[in-house]
Write an enzyme that holds these catalytic residues in place. Structure first.
Site, PDB file in Angstrom:
ATOM      1  N   SER A  41      33.387  46.087  43.188  1.00 52.24           N
ATOM      2  CA  SER A  41      34.402  45.292  43.894  1.00 52.24           C
ATOM      3  C   SER A  41      34.473  45.665  45.374  1.00 52.24           C
ATOM      4  O   SER A  41      34.845  46.788  45.734  1.00 52.24           O
ATOM      5  CB  SER A  41      35.770  45.484  43.245  1.00 52.24           C
ATOM      6  OG  SER A  41      36.715  44.714  43.961  1.00 52.24           O
ATOM      7  N   HIS A  66      31.177  42.199  43.433  1.00 51.59           N
ATOM      8  CA  HIS A  66      32.370  41.431  43.054  1.00 51.59           C
ATOM      9  C   HIS A  66      33.194  41.189  44.318  1.00 51.59           C
ATOM     10  O   HIS A  66      33.609  42.128  44.991  1.00 51.59           O
ATOM     11  CB  HIS A  66      33.159  42.221  42.007  1.00 51.59           C
ATOM     12  CG  HIS A  66      34.313  41.493  41.424  1.00 51.59           C
ATOM     13  ND1 HIS A  66      34.176  40.560  40.412  1.00 51.59           N
ATOM     14  CD2 HIS A  66      35.639  41.543  41.698  1.00 51.59           C
ATOM     15  CE1 HIS A  66      35.369  40.092  40.079  1.00 51.59           C
ATOM     16  NE2 HIS A  66      36.282  40.661  40.860  1.00 51.59           N
ATOM     17  N   ASP A  68      36.450  39.560  45.789  1.00 51.99           N
ATOM     18  CA  ASP A  68      37.794  39.081  45.444  1.00 51.99           C
ATOM     19  C   ASP A  68      38.411  38.263  46.575  1.00 51.99           C
ATOM     20  O   ASP A  68      38.755  38.813  47.620  1.00 51.99           O
ATOM     21  CB  ASP A  68      38.719  40.268  45.168  1.00 51.99           C
ATOM     22  CG  ASP A  68      38.469  40.915  43.822  1.00 51.99           C
ATOM     23  OD1 ASP A  68      38.360  40.183  42.821  1.00 51.99           O
ATOM     24  OD2 ASP A  68      38.385  42.156  43.779  1.00 51.99           O
ATOM     25  N   MET A  70      41.571  36.190  47.806  1.00 49.78           N
ATOM     26  CA  MET A  70      43.010  36.009  47.512  1.00 49.78           C
ATOM     27  C   MET A  70      43.652  35.230  48.646  1.00 49.78           C
ATOM     28  O   MET A  70      43.382  35.503  49.823  1.00 49.78           O
ATOM     29  CB  MET A  70      43.694  37.372  47.394  1.00 49.78           C
ATOM     30  CG  MET A  70      43.036  38.298  46.388  1.00 49.78           C
ATOM     31  SD  MET A  70      43.993  39.811  46.180  1.00 49.78           S
ATOM     32  CE  MET A  70      42.860  40.816  45.228  1.00 49.78           C
ATOM     33  N   HIS A  99      35.264  36.052  42.793  1.00 44.83           N
ATOM     34  CA  HIS A  99      36.472  35.897  41.961  1.00 44.83           C
ATOM     35  C   HIS A  99      37.545  35.235  42.819  1.00 44.83           C
ATOM     36  O   HIS A  99      38.121  35.870  43.710  1.00 44.83           O
ATOM     37  CB  HIS A  99      36.902  37.294  41.475  1.00 44.83           C
ATOM     38  CG  HIS A  99      38.159  37.311  40.669  1.00 44.83           C
ATOM     39  ND1 HIS A  99      38.835  38.478  40.378  1.00 44.83           N
ATOM     40  CD2 HIS A  99      38.881  36.312  40.079  1.00 44.83           C
ATOM     41  CE1 HIS A  99      39.903  38.202  39.647  1.00 44.83           C
ATOM     42  NE2 HIS A  99      39.966  36.900  39.465  1.00 44.83           N
ATOM     43  N   MET A 101      41.029  34.070  43.467  1.00 48.83           N
ATOM     44  CA  MET A 101      42.443  34.163  43.067  1.00 48.83           C
ATOM     45  C   MET A 101      43.210  33.306  44.064  1.00 48.83           C
ATOM     46  O   MET A 101      43.910  33.797  44.949  1.00 48.83           O
ATOM     47  CB  MET A 101      42.890  35.629  43.091  1.00 48.83           C
ATOM     48  CG  MET A 101      42.374  36.418  41.904  1.00 48.83           C
ATOM     49  SD  MET A 101      42.412  38.203  42.167  1.00 48.83           S
ATOM     50  CE  MET A 101      40.882  38.418  43.053  1.00 48.83           C
ATOM     51  N   MET A 170      41.023  39.487  32.861  1.00 44.03           N
ATOM     52  CA  MET A 170      41.681  40.436  33.771  1.00 44.03           C
ATOM     53  C   MET A 170      42.324  41.542  32.935  1.00 44.03           C
ATOM     54  O   MET A 170      43.115  41.267  32.030  1.00 44.03           O
ATOM     55  CB  MET A 170      42.755  39.740  34.607  1.00 44.03           C
ATOM     56  CG  MET A 170      42.227  38.830  35.703  1.00 44.03           C
ATOM     57  SD  MET A 170      41.102  39.621  36.868  1.00 44.03           S
ATOM     58  CE  MET A 170      42.126  40.937  37.554  1.00 44.03           C
ATOM     59  N   GLY A 175      45.513  40.913  42.016  1.00 49.90           N
ATOM     60  CA  GLY A 175      46.187  41.069  43.309  1.00 49.90           C
ATOM     61  C   GLY A 175      45.816  42.335  44.063  1.00 49.90           C
ATOM     62  O   GLY A 175      45.661  42.301  45.270  1.00 49.90           O
ATOM     63  N   PHE A 176      45.612  43.419  43.327  1.00 50.38           N
ATOM     64  CA  PHE A 176      45.360  44.697  44.000  1.00 50.38           C
ATOM     65  C   PHE A 176      44.376  45.555  43.211  1.00 50.38           C
ATOM     66  O   PHE A 176      44.368  45.507  41.976  1.00 50.38           O
ATOM     67  CB  PHE A 176      46.676  45.481  44.157  1.00 50.38           C
ATOM     68  CG  PHE A 176      47.665  44.760  45.034  1.00 50.38           C
ATOM     69  CD1 PHE A 176      47.656  44.938  46.412  1.00 50.38           C
ATOM     70  CD2 PHE A 176      48.564  43.864  44.473  1.00 50.38           C
ATOM     71  CE1 PHE A 176      48.548  44.239  47.224  1.00 50.38           C
ATOM     72  CE2 PHE A 176      49.459  43.159  45.277  1.00 50.38           C
ATOM     73  CZ  PHE A 176      49.450  43.349  46.660  1.00 50.38           C
ATOM     74  N   GLY A 177      43.605  46.338  43.943  1.00 47.38           N
ATOM     75  CA  GLY A 177      42.738  47.318  43.303  1.00 47.38           C
ATOM     76  C   GLY A 177      43.562  48.554  42.962  1.00 47.38           C
ATOM     77  O   GLY A 177      44.725  48.685  43.364  1.00 47.38           O
ATOM     78  N   GLY A 178      42.958  49.456  42.210  1.00 43.84           N
ATOM     79  CA  GLY A 178      43.579  50.751  41.946  1.00 43.84           C
ATOM     80  C   GLY A 178      44.689  50.764  40.913  1.00 43.84           C
ATOM     81  O   GLY A 178      45.426  51.752  40.819  1.00 43.84           O
ATOM     82  N   ASP A 208      37.904  43.162  34.499  1.00 42.94           N
ATOM     83  CA  ASP A 208      38.204  43.453  35.904  1.00 42.94           C
ATOM     84  C   ASP A 208      39.577  44.108  36.022  1.00 42.94           C
ATOM     85  O   ASP A 208      40.596  43.480  35.730  1.00 42.94           O
ATOM     86  CB  ASP A 208      38.171  42.115  36.671  1.00 42.94           C
ATOM     87  CG  ASP A 208      38.404  42.273  38.165  1.00 42.94           C
ATOM     88  OD1 ASP A 208      38.415  43.405  38.664  1.00 42.94           O
ATOM     89  OD2 ASP A 208      38.559  41.220  38.822  1.00 42.94           O
ATOM     90  N   GLY A 209      39.552  45.350  36.481  1.00 41.32           N
ATOM     91  CA  GLY A 209      40.797  46.060  36.750  1.00 41.32           C
ATOM     92  C   GLY A 209      40.944  47.338  35.957  1.00 41.32           C
ATOM     93  O   GLY A 209      40.930  47.307  34.720  1.00 41.32           O
ATOM     94  N   GLY A 210      40.993  48.454  36.658  1.00 37.74           N
ATOM     95  CA  GLY A 210      41.213  49.740  35.995  1.00 37.74           C
ATOM     96  C   GLY A 210      40.043  50.202  35.154  1.00 37.74           C
ATOM     97  O   GLY A 210      40.219  50.989  34.215  1.00 37.74           O
ATOM     98  N   GLY A 230      36.069  48.952  41.155  1.00 39.66           N
ATOM     99  CA  GLY A 230      36.346  49.141  42.581  1.00 39.66           C
ATOM    100  C   GLY A 230      36.615  50.588  42.882  1.00 39.66           C
ATOM    101  O   GLY A 230      35.713  51.351  43.254  1.00 39.66           O
ATOM    102  N   SER A 231      37.845  51.025  42.669  1.00 41.08           N
ATOM    103  CA  SER A 231      38.214  52.383  43.074  1.00 41.08           C
ATOM    104  C   SER A 231      37.394  53.473  42.369  1.00 41.08           C
ATOM    105  O   SER A 231      36.974  54.436  43.009  1.00 41.08           O
ATOM    106  CB  SER A 231      39.717  52.608  42.881  1.00 41.08           C
ATOM    107  OG  SER A 231      40.160  52.022  41.703  1.00 41.08           O
TER     108      SER A 231
HETATM  109  C1  DX5 Z   1      42.235  42.868  41.291  1.00 34.72           C
HETATM  110  C2  DX5 Z   1      40.796  42.553  41.594  1.00 34.72           C
HETATM  111  C3  DX5 Z   1      39.843  43.566  41.130  1.00 34.72           C
HETATM  112  C4  DX5 Z   1      39.970  44.924  41.754  1.00 34.72           C
HETATM  113  C5  DX5 Z   1      39.461  45.966  40.811  1.00 34.72           C
HETATM  114  O1  DX5 Z   1      42.991  41.734  41.540  1.00 34.72           O
HETATM  115  O2  DX5 Z   1      40.439  41.319  40.991  1.00 34.72           O
HETATM  116  O3  DX5 Z   1      38.509  43.099  41.267  1.00 34.72           O
HETATM  117  O4  DX5 Z   1      39.272  45.022  42.967  1.00 34.72           O
HETATM  118  O5  DX5 Z   1      39.712  47.209  41.353  1.00 34.72           O
HETATM  119  P1  DX5 Z   1      39.854  48.537  40.488  1.00 34.72           P
HETATM  120  O6  DX5 Z   1      38.516  48.772  39.846  1.00 34.72           O
HETATM  121  O7  DX5 Z   1      40.206  49.559  41.511  1.00 34.72           O
HETATM  122  O8  DX5 Z   1      40.933  48.301  39.490  1.00 34.72           O
HETATM  123 ZN    ZN Z   2      38.362  40.653  40.802  1.00 39.37          ZN
END
Ligand code: DX5
Ligand code: ZN
Length: 252
Positions: A41, A66, A68, A70, A99, A101, A170, A175-178, A208-210, A230-231
């Site tokens: 990501s 990936h 994102d 938004m 992706h 959003m 999802m 909306g946010f990474g991490g 996608d996510g965590g 991502g993170s």
């Molecule tokens: C969240 C994004 C994800 C995000 C994943 O809305 O769609 O793609 O970047 O980040 P991590 O891996 O840090 O959860």
């Molecule tokens: Zn994403």
């Protein structure tokens, strides 16, 4: 090259990772399903040094990027869009996994396809007509994927499965990474994979996510084969081995 054929599986596993990766991701259908992919990501990358970050992903053997997008309305955050995607496309041959959003993906689908997206995910919860958006993505030359938020049931995507290359489940609120992985989403992955198998469809199932070294095991067991990270990936001391850990499993 067909990877699904039983007679090829042993041979495929003996070929180098790079060859499998390039051929399998660019081939639609059953070949995509037999292998796991990591999609890094961009949200977690150092945007001031994006080109260096992309080189690092490539040298770590990561297959997909990936991206994102938004709009600040569909989700409570604003990221990047078409001009950045065009620059990224010129900079790499990695599979670009966009992706969206955004509130009205139909309005932008074709433009993202033309800007170089290989896969385009959009949300079933958006305001656009789902079937029309799938068609617009395909006619633009990209592979359509349908994304669902954590509260949307797996069954919502069933009627579209035969028109899709991928479903994005999802595993956090978009909306946010991490954020932390939501365990209840695992059963949706399983349901979608089982439904696709029942229908004889070899679509990709992306999460996608965590996603990290432990949550990846849970979702892969349930049937996911594209792991967005991502993170976890960008913070890893050794990106290549972190990616290998996420990817490991399935046939090879
Ligand atoms: C969240 C994004 C994800 C995000 C994943 O809305 O769609 O793609 O970047 O980040 P991590 O891996 O840090 O959860
Ligand atoms: Zn994403």
């Amino acid at each position: 090259m067909t990877f699904c054929n039983k007679y090829y599986i042993i041979k495929v596993c003996e070929i180098s990772q790079k060859v499998i990766t390039v051929s399998a991701v660019t081939t639609t259908g059953r070949s995509d399903k037999v292998k796991n992919y990591v999609s890094a990501s961009v949200l977690s990358a150092d945007m001031l040094n994006l080109q260096d970050e992309i080189r690092k992903l490539e040298s770590s053997g990561i297959e997909m990027l990936h991206f994102d997008v938004m709009d600040g309305i569909f989700v409570n955050n604003i990221t990047f869009g078409l001009p950045v995607l065009e620059m990224v496309r010129k900079s790499t041959d990695m599979t670009l996994d966009v992706h969206l959003m955004i509130t009205d993906p139909l309005k932008y689908a074709e433009r993202f396809a033309k800007a170089g997206a290989d896969y385009i995910s959009f949300h079933i919860e958006s305001e656009s007509d789902t079937a029309e958006t799938i068609k617009a993505i395909r006619s633009g030359g990209a592979k359509p994927a349908l994304a669902i938020k954590p509260a949307t049931p797996a069954e919502a995507v069933y009627e579209y499965l035969d028109q899709l290359d991928m479903v994005l489940v999802m595993t956090v609120e978009p909306g946010f990474g991490g954020q932390s992985f939501i365990p209840e989403t695992t059963e949706k992955v399983r349901k979608i994979r089982n439904k696709a198998d029942e229908l004889g469809l070899d679509i990709m199932v992306e999460v996608d996510g965590g996603i990290n070294d432990s949550t990846s095991e849970i979702v892969k067991e349930a049937g996911a084969n594209v792991l967005v990270s991502g993170s976890y990936l960008f913070r890893a001391a050794d990106m290549a081995s972190a990616a290998a850990g996420l990817r490991k499993g399935k046939i090879c």
